[in-house]
Scaffold this motif. Sequence first.
Motif, mmCIF file in Angstrom:
data_model
loop_
_atom_site.group_PDB
_atom_site.id
_atom_site.type_symbol
_atom_site.label_atom_id
_atom_site.label_comp_id
_atom_site.label_asym_id
_atom_site.label_seq_id
_atom_site.Cartn_x
_atom_site.Cartn_y
_atom_site.Cartn_z
ATOM 1 N N MET A 1 0.851 -1.176 0.000
ATOM 2 C CA MET A 1 0.000 0.000 0.000
ATOM 3 C C MET A 1 0.886 1.225 0.000
ATOM 4 S SD MET A 1 -2.816 1.286 2.694
ATOM 5 C CE MET A 1 -4.236 1.701 1.760
ATOM 6 N N LEU A 38 -1.734 0.017 9.354
ATOM 7 C CA LEU A 38 -1.557 -1.127 8.466
ATOM 8 C C LEU A 38 -0.203 -1.793 8.674
ATOM 9 C CD1 LEU A 38 -3.196 0.198 5.189
ATOM 10 C CD2 LEU A 38 -4.044 -1.616 6.692
ATOM 11 N N ALA A 39 0.836 -1.002 8.903
ATOM 12 C CA ALA A 39 2.163 -1.577 9.160
ATOM 13 C C ALA A 39 2.155 -2.394 10.444
ATOM 14 C CB ALA A 39 3.206 -0.466 9.244
ATOM 15 N N HIS A 43 1.192 -5.378 7.206
ATOM 16 C CA HIS A 43 1.154 -5.072 5.777
ATOM 17 C C HIS A 43 2.393 -4.275 5.370
ATOM 18 C CE1 HIS A 43 -3.006 -6.418 5.247
ATOM 19 N NE2 HIS A 43 -3.228 -5.889 6.452
ATOM 20 N N ALA A 44 2.816 -4.446 4.120
ATOM 21 C CA ALA A 44 3.911 -3.639 3.567
ATOM 22 C C ALA A 44 3.327 -2.281 3.184
ATOM 23 C CB ALA A 44 4.513 -4.314 2.352
ATOM 24 N N VAL A 45 3.879 -1.221 3.748
ATOM 25 C CA VAL A 45 3.323 0.119 3.558
ATOM 26 C C VAL A 45 4.438 1.089 3.225
ATOM 27 C CG1 VAL A 45 2.035 1.978 4.678
ATOM 28 C CG2 VAL A 45 1.514 -0.370 5.247
#
Length: 54
Positions: A1, A38-39, A43-45
Amino acid sequence: MLTFGETMIALRGTGPLKLRGTMNVSTAGTESDVAISLARLGHAVRWAGIMGDD
């Protein structure tokens, strides 16, 4: 993201500064808050921003 936007600084006081209150500094801004959340969820952000001339 990938998020685009501004990151702001939030200053929160514990009381009047003239009475020795302190200021706590933290990050703020919708895009930054979403990226951080999100991190933390794994998640990869990435976040992107740019500084203006002013």
